[in-house]
Design an enzyme around this catalytic site. Structure first.
Site, PDB file in Angstrom:
ATOM      1  N   CYS A 398       0.836  -1.195   0.000  1.00 53.32           N
ATOM      2  CA  CYS A 398       0.000   0.000   0.000  1.00 53.32           C
ATOM      3  C   CYS A 398       0.881   1.259   0.000  1.00 53.32           C
ATOM      4  O   CYS A 398       1.484   1.563  -1.022  1.00 53.32           O
ATOM      5  CB  CYS A 398      -0.977  -0.051   1.162  1.00 53.32           C
ATOM      6  N   HIS A 525      -3.469  -5.140   0.580  1.00 60.67           N
ATOM      7  CA  HIS A 525      -2.767  -5.671   1.755  1.00 60.67           C
ATOM      8  C   HIS A 525      -2.844  -7.205   1.746  1.00 60.67           C
ATOM      9  O   HIS A 525      -3.801  -7.764   2.287  1.00 60.67           O
ATOM     10  CB  HIS A 525      -3.423  -5.155   3.034  1.00 60.67           C
ATOM     11  N   GLU A 527      -1.353  -9.252   3.474  1.00 54.72           N
ATOM     12  CA  GLU A 527      -1.151  -9.858   4.798  1.00 54.72           C
ATOM     13  C   GLU A 527      -2.448 -10.317   5.456  1.00 54.72           C
ATOM     14  O   GLU A 527      -2.447 -11.253   6.248  1.00 54.72           O
ATOM     15  CB  GLU A 527      -0.409  -8.894   5.730  1.00 54.72           C
TER      16      GLU A 527
HETATM   17  N1  GLN Z   1      -1.972   6.644   2.892  1.00 54.15           N
HETATM   18  C1  GLN Z   1      -2.070   5.896   1.684  1.00 54.15           C
HETATM   19  C2  GLN Z   1      -3.432   6.010   1.046  1.00 54.15           C
HETATM   20  O1  GLN Z   1      -4.381   6.425   1.646  1.00 54.15           O
HETATM   21  C3  GLN Z   1      -1.714   4.450   1.921  1.00 54.15           C
HETATM   22  C4  GLN Z   1      -2.686   3.763   2.820  1.00 54.15           C
HETATM   23  C5  GLN Z   1      -2.164   2.455   3.365  1.00 54.15           C
HETATM   24  O2  GLN Z   1      -0.972   2.189   3.305  1.00 54.15           O
HETATM   25  N2  GLN Z   1      -3.050   1.640   3.922  1.00 54.15           N
HETATM   26  O3  GLN Z   1      -3.579   5.677  -0.099  1.00 54.15           O
END
Ligand code: GLN
Length: 600
Positions: A398, A525, A527
């Site tokens: 992300c 994600h 994970e």
């Molecule tokens: N802050 C970034 C976004 O909003 C990444 C978010 C995250 O890593 N969950 O896109």
């Protein structure tokens, strides 16, 4: 439906969640279908707004629910997929009741904690317990309910009252209360002390709940006379008192319960004795032992913001562990505070700067996890640069993927002010931009949350191979920002490859650097869906690449072969294995090792 309620007494942090999940595993191993509910008596409607530093990570479900990290525990242990409603909070219940009141559903009555809140809690439990979570039709046989907090907390009072009424309503034979308590040893006398447990059971009884089982945490197994004392003073049969002493890793707990015949006691209380089978826990036992015998280390740097609290990255840690175990390596995590890699720190705190770079330079692989806000972002960008330039295996999740793209744009495209508009709204080269699925003007509700499709656009990419050459994957998301579609062509021309995109083709889901041994970023994600017997493919790739074994996991048939040859009998051999567990945490922190039950 049968219910097992797990409450906690004496102190928090006893490992109630692990105990509850292990009970679930044991019942599942007896052939029962199991679901779970976690009650969090806090006022937040969900965990989405809570700081990971204070409360540990926010776990994300398929339906986009942002929930307490214990739900991750249940999903991993039981290999199930929960819904947002499986996490009940005071906030949710009150919101529900107040909305009904506004609609006039209470027909002019005075709306009160008893009966309206307590009824709403009971209805919620019954409704959610019936939702199938294991991929099969119809409700499960048993619902394990974990009540967060400790008996005696003011904020859990309405839940205790509701559960007392509930146990009476569902009746004997359908409700089993397991009270997890602590039996400390005072150094001076070296004696196991029962008084705290006696007091907490008294509190429980005083609030209308009668324990069927006591699960006592202690450093060593409970002595027989201590159990007898507890039985006598707490009015719980001797054979219903279990000892949960410290073990090297939490995968031992289901077996520990089985050895004390917990399944027989629970099934007797729940009137299920005639249908339960002898529990088959072979896979759990082998896994727990396998972990204790892994010696060849694989060293991974996790470069993040909340590195002093490993719970803030719990699922990342578990996913790394699942992958390391699948590759039969001992996971060593070096937590690198992203800020400490920055130039600023070199001036302000040169020792911290040196220590952070020393850690980073000593690892086999680098992982940059997700995150919000600009603190530490430059440090994460430097970590991505270091991994890219030095051909160190890299996985960006992300925000970790976003920083990898920013770094590439800065270093390779020479766009020195390339940035995300999250951190620098006025940047001339916005390579990461705000791309909400819904409203562009309201921040609340603009997060792209939950399961979304990522379709592979580059078939021979490393990620496609790691995912077994599937055409698409469903993974969970939690973000607002995306790679700027207007910059994709330029980035691609310079050598970055967007291996997977969303269904519209506008959102970049996976980025890779084909010229690098392993450099992958995912907007999702991975994970959250990793399981002990089914390590997430991207994590498996990172670990395998970090120990020079990437080729053997990239080809699906040899990947399968790899796992078989690397695992003892009955462990991790079957990719479709239904048995799952949480991971053990035998992972090095900056501040030493942490082991055992306390670490979820
Ligand atoms: N802050 C970034 C976004 O909003 C990444 C978010 C995250 O890593 N969950 O896109």
């Amino acid at each position: 439906m049968k219910y097992v309620l797990v409450t906690g007494g004496v102190v928090s942090g006893l490992g109630k969640g692990v105990t509850a999940s292990s009970i679930g595993v044991l019942l599942k191993a007896c052939g029962l279908r199991v679901t779970s509910i976690k009650i969090d008596p806090y006022l937040n409607t969900d965990a989405g707004t809570m700081s990971p530093f204070e409360h540990g990570e926010v776990f994300v479900l398929d339906d986009g629910g942002e929930v307490d990290l214990d739900l991750g525990n249940y999903e991993r242990f039981l290999d199930i997929k929960l819904t947002r409603d499986n996490n009940i909070t005071t906030g949710k219940i009150y919101q529900h009741v107040i909305a009904k009141e506004r609609k006039g559903d209470y027909l002019g009555k005075t709306v009160q904690v008893v009966p309206h809140i307590t009824d709403a809690i009971q209805e919620w439990i019954e409704r959610v317990a019936a939702i199938p979570v294991d991929g099969e039709d119809g409700p499960a046989d048993v619902c394990v309910i974990e009540l967060g907090g400790t008996i005696g907390d003011i904020e859990s009072a309405p839940f205790i009252e509701a559960l007392g009424q509930f146990s009476y309503r569902v009746g004997q034979g359908n409700f089993c209360l397991v009270h997890v308590s602590l039996v400390p040893v005072l150094n001076v006398v070296g004696e196991q002390k029962t008084k705290p447990t006696q007091h907490s059971v008294r509190g429980l009884r005083g609030s209308g709940l009668i324990p069927d089982i006591l699960a006592c945490r202690s450093t060593k197994a409970l002595e027989e006379n201590v159990k007898e004392k507890l039985a006598q003073f707490c009015h719980v049969p001797l054979e219903n008192i279990f000892t949960l002493y410290d073990v090297p890793n939490i995968w031992h707990i289901p077996r520990l319960l089985k050895d004390q015949k917990a399944h027989l006691v629970i099934s007797k209380v729940l009137n299920l004795a005639s249908i339960v089978k002898e529990p088959y826990l072979e896979e759990w036992t082998s896994r727990a032992e396998l972990c204790a015998n892994l010696h060849v280390p694989v060293r991974i740097a996790v470069v993040g913001k909340y590195t002093s609290l490993s719970d803030a990255y719990l699922s990342v840690l578990k996913a790394l562990l699942h992958a390391a175990v699948a590759c039969r390596k001992k996971l060593v995590v070096d937590w690198v505070p992203a800020c400490d890699l920055e130039k600023e720190t070199e001036k302000e705190n040169p020792n911290a700067y040196k220590a952070a770079w020393k850690l980073l330079k000593g690892v086999d692989g680098v992982l940059v996890p997700g995150g919000f806000g600009d603190r530490g972002v430059e440090g994460k960008i430097l970590a991505a640069k270091y991994a890219r330039e030095n051909k160190i295996p890299f996985l960006g999740i992300c925000l970790g993927m976003q920083v990898a793209v920013i770094e590439f744009a800065r270093s390779v495209l020479c766009l020195h002010d390339a940035d995300s508009t999250e951190f620098k709204p006025q940047t001339k080269h916005p390579c990461i931009i705000f791309m909400p699925e819904g409203s562009r003007t309201h921040m609340g509700g603009t997060m792209r949350l939950g399961s979304r499709k990522s379709i592979f656009s580059v078939k021979d990419s490393k990620s496609a191979k790691l995912y077994g050459n599937k055409t698409f994957v469903d993974e969970r998301h939690r973000h607002r920002y995306e790679v700027n579609p207007d910059m994709v062509e330029r980035l691609e021309k310079a050598g970055l490859s967007f291996a997977a995109k969303d269904e519209t083709g506008k959102r970049m889901e996976i980025v890779e650097l084909p010229s690098h041994p392993f450099f992958i970023g995912a907007q999702f994600h991975p994970e959250y869906k990793s399981r002990p017997g089914k390590a997430s493919p991207l994590f498996l790739g990172l670990i395998a690449a970090s120990c020079g074994e990437l080729d053997s996991v990239m080809n699906p048939s040899s990947a399968h072969q790899h796992l078989i040859s690397n695992c003892p009998k009955n462990v991790f051999v079957n990719g479709n294995s239904k048995k799952a567990s949480n991971g053990l945490a035998d992972v090095r922190h900056n501040n030493g090792y942490c082991n055992g039950l306390y670490t979820r």
